[in-house]
Write an enzyme that holds these catalytic residues in place. Structure first.
Site, PDB file in Angstrom:
ATOM      1  N   LYS A  80      73.577   6.003 -41.928  1.00 52.82           N
ATOM      2  CA  LYS A  80      73.221   5.801 -40.523  1.00 52.82           C
ATOM      3  C   LYS A  80      71.933   6.554 -40.250  1.00 52.82           C
ATOM      4  CE  LYS A  80      74.992   3.996 -36.654  1.00 52.82           C
ATOM      5  NZ  LYS A  80      75.755   2.755 -36.468  1.00 52.82           N
ATOM      6  N   GLY A 181      82.052  -0.003 -20.783  1.00 55.06           N
ATOM      7  CA  GLY A 181      80.727  -0.317 -21.322  1.00 55.06           C
ATOM      8  C   GLY A 181      80.547  -1.812 -21.481  1.00 55.06           C
ATOM      9  N   VAL A 182      79.644  -2.378 -20.685  1.00 48.81           N
ATOM     10  CA  VAL A 182      79.426  -3.832 -20.753  1.00 48.81           C
ATOM     11  C   VAL A 182      77.984  -4.106 -21.197  1.00 48.81           C
ATOM     12  CG1 VAL A 182      81.269  -4.571 -19.225  1.00 48.81           C
ATOM     13  CG2 VAL A 182      79.104  -3.829 -18.222  1.00 48.81           C
ATOM     14  N   GLY A 183      77.622  -3.508 -22.325  1.00 49.09           N
ATOM     15  CA  GLY A 183      76.308  -3.748 -22.921  1.00 49.09           C
ATOM     16  C   GLY A 183      76.374  -4.956 -23.830  1.00 49.09           C
ATOM     17  N   VAL A 185      77.840  -5.608 -26.799  1.00 47.65           N
ATOM     18  CA  VAL A 185      79.160  -6.026 -27.287  1.00 47.65           C
ATOM     19  C   VAL A 185      80.132  -6.216 -26.122  1.00 47.65           C
ATOM     20  CG1 VAL A 185      81.125  -5.442 -28.761  1.00 47.65           C
ATOM     21  CG2 VAL A 185      78.819  -4.810 -29.469  1.00 47.65           C
TER      22      VAL A 185
HETATM   23  P1  NAD Z   1      74.884  -1.074 -25.765  1.00 45.59           P
HETATM   24  O1  NAD Z   1      73.979   0.109 -25.621  1.00 45.59           O
HETATM   25  O2  NAD Z   1      74.320  -2.432 -25.613  1.00 45.59           O
HETATM   26  O3  NAD Z   1      76.085  -0.951 -24.695  1.00 45.59           O
HETATM   27  C1  NAD Z   1      76.741   0.242 -24.424  1.00 45.59           C
HETATM   28  C2  NAD Z   1      77.028   0.235 -22.932  1.00 45.59           C
HETATM   29  O4  NAD Z   1      77.844   1.361 -22.637  1.00 45.59           O
HETATM   30  C3  NAD Z   1      75.769   0.341 -22.074  1.00 45.59           C
HETATM   31  O5  NAD Z   1      75.784  -0.645 -21.065  1.00 45.59           O
HETATM   32  C4  NAD Z   1      75.859   1.759 -21.498  1.00 45.59           C
HETATM   33  O6  NAD Z   1      75.258   1.865 -20.213  1.00 45.59           O
HETATM   34  C5  NAD Z   1      77.358   1.933 -21.419  1.00 45.59           C
HETATM   35  N1  NAD Z   1      77.803   3.306 -21.310  1.00 45.59           N
HETATM   36  C6  NAD Z   1      77.281   4.427 -21.890  1.00 45.59           C
HETATM   37  N2  NAD Z   1      77.975   5.504 -21.512  1.00 45.59           N
HETATM   38  C7  NAD Z   1      78.985   5.073 -20.700  1.00 45.59           C
HETATM   39  C8  NAD Z   1      80.039   5.694 -20.009  1.00 45.59           C
HETATM   40  N3  NAD Z   1      80.228   7.021 -20.067  1.00 45.59           N
HETATM   41  N4  NAD Z   1      80.870   4.930 -19.276  1.00 45.59           N
HETATM   42  C9  NAD Z   1      80.704   3.598 -19.194  1.00 45.59           C
HETATM   43  N5  NAD Z   1      79.702   2.944 -19.833  1.00 45.59           N
HETATM   44  C10 NAD Z   1      78.866   3.676 -20.566  1.00 45.59           C
HETATM   45  O7  NAD Z   1      75.631  -0.895 -27.160  1.00 45.59           O
HETATM   46  P2  NAD Z   1      76.473  -1.985 -27.953  1.00 45.59           P
HETATM   47  O8  NAD Z   1      75.624  -2.550 -29.012  1.00 45.59           O
HETATM   48  O9  NAD Z   1      77.165  -2.875 -26.992  1.00 45.59           O
HETATM   49  O10 NAD Z   1      77.539  -1.056 -28.699  1.00 45.59           O
HETATM   50  C11 NAD Z   1      78.635  -0.490 -27.977  1.00 45.59           C
HETATM   51  C12 NAD Z   1      79.450   0.400 -28.917  1.00 45.59           C
HETATM   52  O11 NAD Z   1      79.932  -0.388 -30.011  1.00 45.59           O
HETATM   53  C13 NAD Z   1      78.684   1.548 -29.565  1.00 45.59           C
HETATM   54  O12 NAD Z   1      79.563   2.637 -29.761  1.00 45.59           O
HETATM   55  C14 NAD Z   1      78.265   0.993 -30.902  1.00 45.59           C
HETATM   56  O13 NAD Z   1      78.027   2.000 -31.863  1.00 45.59           O
HETATM   57  C15 NAD Z   1      79.482   0.168 -31.232  1.00 45.59           C
HETATM   58  N6  NAD Z   1      79.216  -0.902 -32.180  1.00 45.59           N
HETATM   59  C16 NAD Z   1      78.271  -1.840 -31.887  1.00 45.59           C
HETATM   60  C17 NAD Z   1      78.033  -2.865 -32.797  1.00 45.59           C
HETATM   61  C18 NAD Z   1      77.019  -3.947 -32.506  1.00 45.59           C
HETATM   62  O14 NAD Z   1      77.042  -4.975 -33.192  1.00 45.59           O
HETATM   63  N7  NAD Z   1      76.156  -3.795 -31.508  1.00 45.59           N
HETATM   64  C19 NAD Z   1      78.750  -2.908 -33.987  1.00 45.59           C
HETATM   65  C20 NAD Z   1      79.736  -1.951 -34.244  1.00 45.59           C
HETATM   66  C21 NAD Z   1      79.952  -0.938 -33.324  1.00 45.59           C
END
Ligand code: NAD
Length: 350
Positions: A80, A181-183, A185
């Site tokens: 990582k 978290g509604v980013g 994923v």
């Molecule tokens: P992202 O940054 O697009 O979304 C994360 C969301 O969480 C954001 O909208 C952020 O504002 C929100 N957030 C942060 N702190 C918060 C809190 N305290 N309360 C509520 N919301 C909060 O990231 P992502 O790509 O959607 O990934 C989300 C998680 O999944 C991460 O932990 C990442 O490591 C994990 N993950 C992602 C992938 C991928 O394909 N993107 C794969 C495996 C694991």
């Protein structure tokens, strides 16, 4: 700052500190294991309180990648990268190119991709300086591009499997799911859950992401401080890690925890805490492997979207195996998942 004595060091093969003065890039690349193949894992750009916090994040995430890649049966070890975000070193093509140079200097022992704070476009910049990158823009119907839709699909299928194992329900219709978290994923997961008839509770600290989700789907917005304790059937953590702790767990009402975030458990003992409360926890690196499956198929080439889908569809069966063993033995699912991963890695050493 202790490195070899760090509680999360876990026999990493190597750690690389990057300091590029012209661009202000400061990054850590952690190579946990190359036993099963090059150490693969995304690059996270995050604002850390201090260097020690960044190191701990890199160590925990890279170890998780070793286990995730092993369990997903991918020809990858685990690694990582974390980029220490700060206002004096904004994300720029030059900074991303400097990161690409650092990845390239490892000669393929580490393969990068996007994670929190990084995008497909960023990977295109990184690719200017290194071949050891995946998650690049997709071409046609071949595997590739943003891994997050595949992560969301795997998590959705994993939630179905976890709900079936714990609540005995064949469908998510009428179930209440609280998504933290509604980013990338979490947002796509909400769409899949809505289409399956689930009721959605959501929270995010980013107002734009909350606005986008509430304009596209019927959701109830909760405060970030409340979402883990919601009156819901399922909690789906899709933000950051270390959220399941000795403080938060006793207040959780849901009986299923299944979501995308990496390192949801603050410590391994928190898995036992969940188990003692009869909360079924889907081990994070087992349920969230959809994205890295896509990354792997893109990196090694020659695979189609359909092949990615069929491999992502194997995630529920892996969870079911762990849940069945947990039911027979009474042991926490996180411990069983770790043992399963270690067995696969040990077999790869021979
Ligand atoms: P992202 O940054 O697009 O979304 C994360 C969301 O969480 C954001 O909208 C952020 O504002 C929100 N957030 C942060 N702190 C918060 C809190 N305290 N309360 C509520 N919301 C909060 O990231 P992502 O790509 O959607 O990934 C989300 C998680 O999944 C991460 O932990 C990442 O490591 C994990 N993950 C992602 C992938 C991928 O394909 N993107 C794969 C495996 C694991």
């Amino acid at each position: 700052m202790a490195v070899f004595d760090n509680a999360d060091f876990d026999d990493h093969e190597s750690l690389h500190y990057i300091n590029d003065v012209p661009t202000g890039l400061r990054a850590i690349i952690a190579v946990h294991s190359t036993v099963l193949g090059p150490a693969a894992g995304g690059c996270r750009r995050w604002s850390y309180a201090n260097d020690a916090e960044a190191l701990t994040d890199a160590l925990r995430l890279s170890r998780g990648m070793t286990y995730k890649n092993a369990v997903a049966e991918l020809p990858f070890g685990g690694g990582k990268a974390v980029i220490l975000a700060n206002d004096a070193a904004p994300k720029s093509p030059e900074l991303l190119t400097a990161f690409g140079r650092a990845v390239d200097s490892l000669g393929g022992r580490y393969v990068t991709a996007e994670d929190v704070g990084m995008s497909v476009e960023d990977m295109r910049e990184v690719h200017q300086r290194t071949e050891f990158v995946s998650g690049l823009p997709q071409s046609g119907h071949s595997a590739g591009g943003d891994p997050s839709p595949w992560t969301a699909l795997g998590v959705f299928l994993g939630i179905e499997a976890t709900v079936k194992a714990r609540l005995g329900k064949e469908s998510l219709h009428g179930m209440t799911v609280a998504v933290q978290g509604v980013g990338h994923v979490g947002g796509q997961l909400c769409k899949l859950l809505h289409d399956a008839g689930a009721r959605l509770l959501v929270a995010d600290v980013n107002r734009d992401n909350l606005k986008a989700i509430s304009e596209s789907l019927p959701v109830e917005i909760l405060a970030s401080s409340e979402i883990l304790y919601a009156d819901a059937d399922v909690i789906a953590p899709c933000a950051l890690g270390n959220i399941l702790t000795s403080v938060t767990i006793p207040k959780i009402k849901a009986k299923v925890i299944a979501g995308a975030a990496n390192n949801q458990l603050a410590t391994s003992a928190d898995g036992a805490r969940l188990s003692a409360l009869d909360i079924l926890y889907a081990p994070d690196y087992v349920i969230n492997g959809g994205g890295i499956i896509c990354v792997s198929h893109e990196y090694y080439g020659g695979k189609s979207e359909d092949e990615v889908r069929s491999d992502v569809e194997k995630i529920p069966a892996r969870l079911q195996t762990i849940f069945a063993e947990a039911q027979q033995t009474g042991r926490p699912t996180n411990e069983l998942a770790d043992e399963y991963a270690r067995r696969l890695i040990a077999a790869g050493k021979k």
